[in-house]
Structure formats: C-alpha cells, structure tokens
Design a protein around this motif. Structure first.
Motif, PDB file in Angstrom:
ATOM      1  N   GLY A   1      47.502  45.987 -14.610  1.00 32.88           N
ATOM      2  CA  GLY A   1      48.415  46.925 -13.990  1.00 32.88           C
ATOM      3  C   GLY A   1      49.170  46.378 -12.794  1.00 32.88           C
ATOM      4  N   LEU A   2      48.988  45.087 -12.481  1.00 31.50           N
ATOM      5  CA  LEU A   2      49.568  44.512 -11.273  1.00 31.50           C
ATOM      6  C   LEU A   2      51.096  44.516 -11.309  1.00 31.50           C
ATOM      7  N   ALA A   3      51.684  44.110 -12.433  1.00 28.13           N
ATOM      8  CA  ALA A   3      53.145  44.064 -12.535  1.00 28.13           C
ATOM      9  C   ALA A   3      53.739  45.458 -12.392  1.00 28.13           C
ATOM     10  N   ALA A   4      53.122  46.441 -13.042  1.00 28.71           N
ATOM     11  CA  ALA A   4      53.630  47.816 -12.968  1.00 28.71           C
ATOM     12  C   ALA A   4      53.510  48.368 -11.550  1.00 28.71           C
ATOM     13  N   TYR A   5      52.443  48.009 -10.862  1.00 29.89           N
ATOM     14  CA  TYR A   5      52.269  48.477  -9.484  1.00 29.89           C
ATOM     15  C   TYR A   5      53.429  48.014  -8.607  1.00 29.89           C
TER      16      TYR A   5
ATOM     17  N   TRP B   1      57.520  52.870   0.875  1.00 29.80           N
ATOM     18  CA  TRP B   1      56.407  51.908   0.797  1.00 29.80           C
ATOM     19  C   TRP B   1      56.720  50.692   1.664  1.00 29.80           C
ATOM     20  N   ARG B   2      55.869  50.423   2.641  1.00 31.39           N
ATOM     21  CA  ARG B   2      56.120  49.328   3.582  1.00 31.39           C
ATOM     22  C   ARG B   2      55.452  48.015   3.163  1.00 31.39           C
ATOM     23  N   GLY B   3      54.458  48.114   2.282  1.00 33.04           N
ATOM     24  CA  GLY B   3      53.789  46.890   1.842  1.00 33.04           C
ATOM     25  C   GLY B   3      52.347  47.162   1.486  1.00 33.04           C
ATOM     26  N   CYS B   4      51.634  46.097   1.191  1.00 37.88           N
ATOM     27  CA  CYS B   4      50.226  46.254   0.829  1.00 37.88           C
ATOM     28  C   CYS B   4      49.429  45.019   1.213  1.00 37.88           C
ATOM     29  N   ASN B   5      48.159  45.257   1.475  1.00 42.06           N
ATOM     30  CA  ASN B   5      47.188  44.174   1.544  1.00 42.06           C
ATOM     31  C   ASN B   5      46.611  43.971   0.149  1.00 42.06           C
ATOM     32  N   ILE B   6      46.125  42.774  -0.109  1.00 42.28           N
ATOM     33  CA  ILE B   6      45.635  42.416  -1.440  1.00 42.28           C
ATOM     34  C   ILE B   6      44.241  41.842  -1.318  1.00 42.28           C
ATOM     35  N   THR B   7      43.334  42.389  -2.107  1.00 38.37           N
ATOM     36  CA  THR B   7      41.984  41.842  -2.147  1.00 38.37           C
ATOM     37  C   THR B   7      41.686  41.369  -3.568  1.00 38.37           C
ATOM     38  N   VAL B   8      40.437  40.949  -3.800  1.00 36.02           N
ATOM     39  CA  VAL B   8      40.082  40.382  -5.102  1.00 36.02           C
ATOM     40  C   VAL B   8      40.348  41.382  -6.219  1.00 36.02           C
ATOM     41  N   PRO B   9      40.843  40.913  -7.379  1.00 31.83           N
ATOM     42  CA  PRO B   9      41.050  39.514  -7.764  1.00 31.83           C
ATOM     43  C   PRO B   9      42.517  39.099  -7.792  1.00 31.83           C
ATOM     44  N   HIS B  10      43.368  39.723  -6.972  1.00 32.47           N
ATOM     45  CA  HIS B  10      44.819  39.587  -7.138  1.00 32.47           C
ATOM     46  C   HIS B  10      45.505  38.592  -6.199  1.00 32.47           C
ATOM     47  N   LYS B  11      44.768  37.893  -5.350  1.00 37.53           N
ATOM     48  CA  LYS B  11      45.408  37.106  -4.297  1.00 37.53           C
ATOM     49  C   LYS B  11      46.261  35.946  -4.824  1.00 37.53           C
ATOM     50  N   ILE B  12      45.930  35.451  -5.983  1.00 39.47           N
ATOM     51  CA  ILE B  12      46.726  34.379  -6.580  1.00 39.47           C
ATOM     52  C   ILE B  12      47.760  34.956  -7.549  1.00 39.47           C
ATOM     53  N   ALA B  13      47.332  35.877  -8.402  1.00 43.41           N
ATOM     54  CA  ALA B  13      48.221  36.457  -9.412  1.00 43.41           C
ATOM     55  C   ALA B  13      49.409  37.188  -8.792  1.00 43.41           C
ATOM     56  N   ALA B  14      49.220  37.783  -7.616  1.00 40.98           N
ATOM     57  CA  ALA B  14      50.302  38.546  -6.986  1.00 40.98           C
ATOM     58  C   ALA B  14      51.503  37.678  -6.635  1.00 40.98           C
TER      59      ALA B  14
ATOM     60  N   VAL C   1      63.495  43.798  -1.964  1.00 44.72           N
ATOM     61  CA  VAL C   1      62.902  42.462  -1.877  1.00 44.72           C
ATOM     62  C   VAL C   1      61.501  42.568  -1.272  1.00 44.72           C
ATOM     63  N   LEU C   2      60.503  42.110  -2.000  1.00 44.63           N
ATOM     64  CA  LEU C   2      59.116  42.102  -1.542  1.00 44.63           C
ATOM     65  C   LEU C   2      58.702  40.665  -1.277  1.00 44.63           C
ATOM     66  N   VAL C   3      58.134  40.431  -0.099  1.00 45.48           N
ATOM     67  CA  VAL C   3      57.792  39.075   0.330  1.00 45.48           C
ATOM     68  C   VAL C   3      56.282  38.942   0.470  1.00 45.48           C
ATOM     69  N   GLY C   4      55.747  37.904  -0.116  1.00 38.66           N
ATOM     70  CA  GLY C   4      54.320  37.631  -0.009  1.00 38.66           C
ATOM     71  C   GLY C   4      54.008  36.735   1.179  1.00 38.66           C
ATOM     72  N   THR C   5      52.891  36.996   1.820  1.00 41.87           N
ATOM     73  CA  THR C   5      52.457  36.157   2.934  1.00 41.87           C
ATOM     74  C   THR C   5      50.926  36.146   2.972  1.00 41.87           C
ATOM     75  N   ASN C   6      50.365  35.444   3.933  1.00 38.08           N
ATOM     76  CA  ASN C   6      48.909  35.364   4.026  1.00 38.08           C
ATOM     77  C   ASN C   6      48.480  35.477   5.485  1.00 38.08           C
ATOM     78  N   THR C   7      47.693  36.509   5.773  1.00 42.44           N
ATOM     79  CA  THR C   7      47.152  36.692   7.127  1.00 42.44           C
ATOM     80  C   THR C   7      45.672  36.348   7.183  1.00 42.44           C
ATOM     81  N   ASP C   8      45.096  35.944   6.047  1.00 40.58           N
ATOM     82  CA  ASP C   8      43.673  35.602   6.009  1.00 40.58           C
ATOM     83  C   ASP C   8      43.342  34.389   6.879  1.00 40.58           C
TER      84      ASP C   8
END
Length: 273
Positions: A47-51, A61-74, A101-108
């Motif tokens: 369901g990741l693509a549809a989300y 919608w301002r954005g989202c945090n991502i946890t397992v198992p989507h950190k690479i697939a996203a 435009v949705l931008v991926g980043t990493n705060t981990d």
C-alpha cells in the motif's frame, strides 16, 4: 479523522501500533498551541505507493515519518534532491515541498548522534547489530565520527560487509550468533528485542567496563539488552533518546517551528507512564 484543511503529519509503518511518535509530536503541538495534528497510519508494503499518491493530493498533509519496513522502499516514491539514496541509502522522513512535490530526507543520523556527541569515539571500535534502514543512518553518522573498526552482526553477513564498504568503514561483518569483540560502543540497530519480535540474545562479557550500550528499540523501553548492560554496570542509551532527537528535526520541517525541547523531561515522563 483530521478536520478539512487542518494541517497534519503522520508516521507510517508495518506494524505501527507501537509507535510513540504521535505522543511526541502532539505533545509539542499542544505545548506550542499549534492547531495541527499528528497520527499513526498502518501502511503495508503493497500500500506504500497508494499512500503517497493519496497524500500528495492533500495540501493539508505536511509530511510523514517512516519506520520499518519502508525506509528504503519509500525512496522510490519521492524526490531526492539531497541524494539521500547515494549517501545514507534510506529515508525516515518525507516533507511536502512546493505543490505536490514530496521530498525524502533522513533525520535518524542526527537523532542517533545527539545522545553520544560528548563521547570520545575517535579511533574506538564499535559493534552494530543489524543492517537495515536504521543501521544505514547509524553507520553514516559513525563514519563522520572517525570511529575505529566497526563490526556488524547481521543475519546476512554479506549485506553487512557491503554496508561497511559503502560507508568507507573498516571492520568485518559476522553472523548474529557470533560472539562480539571488545568495543567502546555497542548499538542495536535492529528490531530484535522489540515487542512482538524475536529477542536479542547476546553475551556482553567481551565489552570493557567503560563501554556504552545503545538500543534504538523503544517498545519496550527497558529492553533485555539494556537490562543486561545495566547489570554489568555499563552506561546505556535508550531508544527514546534517538526517537525524540529525530522527531525534533522532523517536527520543525513539518510545522515550521522548533519543538520546545526544554520540556523533554515532561515528555519522557509522558512516554514512560
């Protein structure tokens, strides 16, 4: 449900019920008097693509945090202007830029580093358990801390060895069942020990008395790994430290202002009550 046009952000994962991110972000929103909402959403890999397609079309919608198992697939569903794919190789945060435009980043990486910033790890040996998305961010941070040899324990040692090479770290990759070598820092970057996951069984005897044990798992907060480390008299860092640190960076990107970190003690009390 979120009211129409009310700004909101989310955390997604599979599973997601354990996530404490809504408690953290809503605590900060309430403290600052911001009229917005943060919630957890169960998203399966299928369901990741549809989300992302659905959220891309919702301007609230301002954005989202991502946890397992989507950190690479996203990474396949968002823009990557900072080349996170080429550096860390995983994202834990997506933010709306302009329009759709949705931008991926990493705060981990920053969240991991903050609690150990005062440690002198220059040239020191480190052990990391796991080789997933969180481990990538941790290895990225360790490479910039000029640590010594890094030993990765993972079900697939070849994956661990590839990660060491990709971050320019010297060391070796071993199976999960291998004994750990002496190290100044041991980090559990896996889901082992998390509620509903297999336990992490490891002998800490090889660690010196001044070693630090860091477990990124926060459900339960007192994992068997941390309990064993405390029994040995070792210093520990629990999963809330990294969780709150990475959440603070994400919060500012989502809602345009810094969270009230002077209230961290009250937040930790809320999270552990």
């Amino acid at each position: 449900m979120t009211a129409p046009n009310k700004p909101f952000a989310e955390v997604i994962g599979d599973p997601i019920a354990h996530s404490k991110s809504p408690v953290i972000h809503n605590f900060w929103l309430n403290a600052l008097g911001v009229d917005a909402e943060y919630r957890a959403v169960h998203v399966t890999p299928d369901g990741l693509a549809a989300y992302f397609a659905d959220r891309r079309a919702d301007p609230a919608w301002r954005g989202c945090n991502i946890t397992v198992p989507h950190k690479i697939a996203a990474l396949d569903h968002v823009a990557d202007p900072g080349d996170v794919r080429g550096s860390i190789g995983a994202i834990n945060c997506v933010v709306r830029a302009e329009g759709e435009v949705l931008v991926g980043t990493n705060t981990d990486a920053a969240g991991f580093y903050a609690p150990i910033a005062d440690l002198d790890l220059d040239g020191a040996p480190v052990v990391v358990i796991g080789a997933g998305g969180a481990a990538r961010a941790i290895l990225f941070a360790l490479a910039r801390m000029d640590v010594g040899r890094v030993t990765i324990l993972n079900r697939n040692p070849l994956k661990g060895a590839a990660l060491l090479a990709s971050f320019g770290l010297k060391g070796e990759a071993l199976p999960l069942t291998a004994p750990i070598p002496p190290a100044a820092l041991l980090v559990n970057a896996s889901v082992l020990g998390m509620a509903g996951q297999p336990p992490l069984t490891i002998d800490l005897d090889p660690l010196p008395d001044d070693a630090v044990v860091y477990d990124i798992v926060y459900a339960p907060l007192e994992t068997p790994l941390l309990a064993a480390a405390r029994a040995r008299g070792l210093d520990v860092v629990d999963g809330l430290e990294m969780l709150i640190g990475q959440a603070a960076a994400a919060f500012e990107m989502f809602f345009g202002q810094a969270p009230p970190r002077d209230r961290d003690d009250a937040l930790r009390t809320l999270l552990t009550s």
